[in-house]
Write a protein that holds these residues in place. Structure first.
Motif, PDB file in Angstrom:
ATOM      1  N   ILE A 166      36.952  36.310  36.695  1.00  0.00           N
ATOM      2  CA  ILE A 166      36.397  37.817  36.141  1.00  0.00           C
ATOM      3  C   ILE A 166      37.831  38.474  35.746  1.00  0.00           C
ATOM      4  O   ILE A 166      37.674  39.273  34.714  1.00  0.00           O
ATOM      5  CB  ILE A 166      35.865  38.463  37.193  1.00  0.00           C
ATOM      6  CG1 ILE A 166      35.244  39.893  36.703  1.00  0.00           C
ATOM      7  CG2 ILE A 166      36.475  38.895  38.222  1.00  0.00           C
ATOM      8  CD1 ILE A 166      34.165  39.650  35.666  1.00  0.00           C
ATOM      9  N   LYS A 167      38.887  38.144  36.187  1.00  0.00           N
ATOM     10  CA  LYS A 167      40.079  38.911  35.745  1.00  0.00           C
ATOM     11  C   LYS A 167      40.449  38.314  34.363  1.00  0.00           C
ATOM     12  O   LYS A 167      40.834  39.290  33.530  1.00  0.00           O
ATOM     13  CB  LYS A 167      41.226  38.579  36.720  1.00  0.00           C
ATOM     14  CG  LYS A 167      42.448  38.963  36.108  1.00  0.00           C
ATOM     15  CD  LYS A 167      43.679  38.870  37.309  1.00  0.00           C
ATOM     16  CE  LYS A 167      45.294  39.357  36.942  1.00  0.00           C
ATOM     17  NZ  LYS A 167      46.101  39.000  37.658  1.00  0.00           N
ATOM     18  N   ILE A 208      40.849  45.855  36.727  1.00  0.00           N
ATOM     19  CA  ILE A 208      39.949  44.786  36.452  1.00  0.00           C
ATOM     20  C   ILE A 208      38.428  45.134  36.534  1.00  0.00           C
ATOM     21  O   ILE A 208      37.440  44.909  36.111  1.00  0.00           O
ATOM     22  CB  ILE A 208      40.296  43.578  37.396  1.00  0.00           C
ATOM     23  CG1 ILE A 208      41.754  43.044  37.139  1.00  0.00           C
ATOM     24  CG2 ILE A 208      39.113  42.350  37.103  1.00  0.00           C
ATOM     25  CD1 ILE A 208      41.830  42.682  35.885  1.00  0.00           C
ATOM     26  N   ILE A 209      38.476  46.241  37.791  1.00  0.00           N
ATOM     27  CA  ILE A 209      37.022  46.826  37.762  1.00  0.00           C
ATOM     28  C   ILE A 209      36.414  47.503  36.353  1.00  0.00           C
ATOM     29  O   ILE A 209      37.099  48.441  35.751  1.00  0.00           O
ATOM     30  CB  ILE A 209      37.136  47.874  38.972  1.00  0.00           C
ATOM     31  CG1 ILE A 209      37.477  47.297  40.107  1.00  0.00           C
ATOM     32  CG2 ILE A 209      35.809  48.427  39.214  1.00  0.00           C
ATOM     33  CD1 ILE A 209      38.195  48.306  41.194  1.00  0.00           C
ATOM     34  N   ALA A 210      35.284  46.939  36.042  1.00  0.00           N
ATOM     35  CA  ALA A 210      34.699  47.328  34.710  1.00  0.00           C
ATOM     36  C   ALA A 210      35.553  47.321  33.476  1.00  0.00           C
ATOM     37  O   ALA A 210      35.556  48.128  32.565  1.00  0.00           O
ATOM     38  CB  ALA A 210      34.116  48.847  35.029  1.00  0.00           C
ATOM     39  N   SER A 211      36.848  46.494  33.730  1.00  0.00           N
ATOM     40  CA  SER A 211      37.625  46.240  32.826  1.00  0.00           C
ATOM     41  C   SER A 211      38.775  47.316  32.560  1.00  0.00           C
ATOM     42  O   SER A 211      39.385  47.725  31.453  1.00  0.00           O
ATOM     43  CB  SER A 211      37.220  45.918  31.491  1.00  0.00           C
ATOM     44  OG  SER A 211      36.394  44.811  31.160  1.00  0.00           O
ATOM     45  N   GLY A 212      39.000  48.302  33.633  1.00  0.00           N
ATOM     46  CA  GLY A 212      40.056  49.095  33.732  1.00  0.00           C
ATOM     47  C   GLY A 212      39.669  50.321  32.628  1.00  0.00           C
ATOM     48  O   GLY A 212      40.799  50.702  31.969  1.00  0.00           O
ATOM     49  N   PRO A 213      38.660  50.920  32.639  1.00  0.00           N
ATOM     50  CA  PRO A 213      38.474  51.988  31.502  1.00  0.00           C
ATOM     51  C   PRO A 213      39.388  53.451  31.709  1.00  0.00           C
ATOM     52  O   PRO A 213      39.824  53.976  30.845  1.00  0.00           O
ATOM     53  CB  PRO A 213      37.090  52.468  31.531  1.00  0.00           C
ATOM     54  CG  PRO A 213      36.652  52.164  32.690  1.00  0.00           C
ATOM     55  CD  PRO A 213      37.506  50.939  33.155  1.00  0.00           C
ATOM     56  N   THR A 214      39.950  53.624  32.701  1.00  0.00           N
ATOM     57  CA  THR A 214      40.545  54.799  33.328  1.00  0.00           C
ATOM     58  C   THR A 214      42.017  54.733  33.922  1.00  0.00           C
ATOM     59  O   THR A 214      42.150  55.701  34.192  1.00  0.00           O
ATOM     60  CB  THR A 214      39.571  55.777  34.004  1.00  0.00           C
ATOM     61  OG1 THR A 214      39.521  55.222  35.135  1.00  0.00           O
ATOM     62  CG2 THR A 214      38.336  55.992  33.305  1.00  0.00           C
TER      63      THR A 214
END
Length: 439
Positions: A166-167, A208-214
């Motif tokens: 996933i990473k 990595i969580i939700a592709s790091g949006p914030t």
């Protein structure tokens, strides 16, 4: 005996999932005293903000949003909650949208466009609250300029069947998106923002969580290139051009540490796989088991990881180690399946099938592998139960366990013997739980 073990394993899993129920996690993280909102080490004076915007995305977005509405019951909120098909329900103030997971669809794209429009309204006097949970990478999508959405979908499909972690998958996603890799933080700037995250990734790494949006993104276009080369993924034209431009420095990287937009951002992790495992361990102890929590960092090829659990089961049966019986050995994480055939199943069901083959003929133990979201792969089961009798039972139904493992047809295998574990979509997601019980 076997039915007793199945019942215990199901109760232990249920306890794990209850511990990461999204609304509970939000209310645990956010406290309000009159008009002061406290989250972690930060306090926010709600009277200071002109508007409060809410952007929630992931499988837990609706219950997380509902909890926020209850906390801020007397304050107007504007925003959207984007969730997986079947998990949507009406909220008081926040709009609800559904999209596809794990591969984005047109509704994922529409959600990305809507979020961009919402955040374009946010100004310095405003507060943006992001509620982020597992599945967010797929449910909220907005490609970089000139990237074909159809080609983006094809790449998602290729990555998910390649055996990439996933990473690695999210590293690629970040570089194709305007909302991932710090993109939402940039859109929300100069408003203040709070991000509450339920982790569905090993190590609970925020980028990595939700592709790091914030949050800042440490990965690069070079990492993107290495991943597609490693898994021999052929890129379609618009994505190939983007990668080439990125490698040549012709387009900007994802946002990095030190970017001024992050000065206005605060992030808090509010639920993890370890949270769930600790609750599972407590439940197992209450049921009379001697417990061992191995790790929440389990990764690797599903069928190979299963052999480790089989070895632990054999050691318990023969030597009463690593603890005396009755024993409950727990672990969590997210394994992968390298798909070479088109059978039906998921990573947890595949792990259970591999375990069943390894322990054929043994008694007094049972293994359950299940996804905390209640959905394992593209199936209606969370996972499956397996023990020493599974192979023989399936054989009586005319099924060859080894061949079914090779064809990744674990769903059909466990469906034939009544050992799929179906609990429905749970509305949360903190990866998978593995439970080994030995009488």
């Amino acid at each position: 005996m076997r039915n007793g073990l199945k019942k215990d394993a199901a109760e232990i899993l249920e306890s794990a999932i209850e511990a990461v129920e999204p609304s509970v996690a939000v209310k645990r993280a956010l406290t309000r005293e009159k008009n002061t909102l406290q989250v972690g080490s930060r306090s926010y004076d709600l009277d200071m903000f002109r508007n409060i915007y809410v952007v929630a995305f992931g499988e837990a977005s609706v219950p997380m949003s509902r909890a926020l509405e209850e906390i801020l019951y007397d304050i107007p909120l504007k925003g959207v909650a984007i969730t997986k098909y079947g998990l949507g329900s009406k909220l008081e103030q926040i709009e609800v949208s559904e999209a596809a997971h794990p591969v984005p669809d047109e509704n994922s794209l529409k959600a990305g466009q809507l979020v961009k429009e919402i955040l374009a309204q946010a100004e310095k006097e405003d507060l943006v609250i992001f509620l982020i949970s597992g599945g967010g990478s797929s449910l909220l999508t907005l490609p970089r300029k000139d990237v074909s959405f159809k080609e983006l979908v094809k790449l998602h499909e290729a990555l998910l069947s390649s055996g990439a972690t996933i990473k690695e998958i999210n590293t690629v996603r970040k570089h194709l998106s305007t909302v991932k890799g710090g993109g939402l933080a940039k859109m929300a700037f100069p408003a203040q923002s709070i991000s509450l995250m339920l982790s569905d990734v090993v190590g609970d790494t925020p980028d990595i969580i939700a592709s790091g949006p914030t949050v800042p993104d440490p990965s690069t276009f070079e990492d993107f290139y290495d991943i597609v080369e490693r898994y021999q993924i052929t890129l379609l034209p618009s994505i190939s051009r983007l990668l080439e431009d990125g490698l040549n420095g012709l387009i900007e990287e994802t946002l990095k540490t030190g970017d001024p937009v992050f000065g206005n951002c605060y992030s808090e992790l509010i639920g993890t796989n370890c949270t769930a495992l600790c609750s599972a361990q407590k439940k197992a102890s209450q049921l009379g088991y001697n417990t061992l929590l191995l790790s929440s960092y389990v990764t690797g090829e599903s069928k190979e990881i299963a052999k480790v659990f089989a070895a632990l089961a054999k050691n318990e049966l023969l030597h009463g180690r690593p603890m005396s019986r009755p024993a409950c050995i727990l672990a969590g994480g997210e394994v992968t399946v390298t798909v070479r055939n088109n059978g039906k199943g998921g990573r947890c069901q595949e792990m259970a099938l591999s375990f069943a083959i390894e322990v054929e003929g043994l008694e007094d133990m049972l293994f359950l592998a299940a996804g905390t979201d209640g959905i394992d792969g593209p199936t209606d089961a969370a996972g499956a139960f397996a023990d020493g009798s599974s192979v023989e039972k399936a054989s009586m139904q005319g099924m060859d366990a080894t061949k079914m493992l090779s064809s990744h047809d674990s769903y059909s295998f466990f469906n034939s013997i009544g050992d799929l574990h179906k609990i429905g979509q749970t509305g949360t997601n903190v990866m998978d739980i593995y439970i080994l019980l030995v009488r």
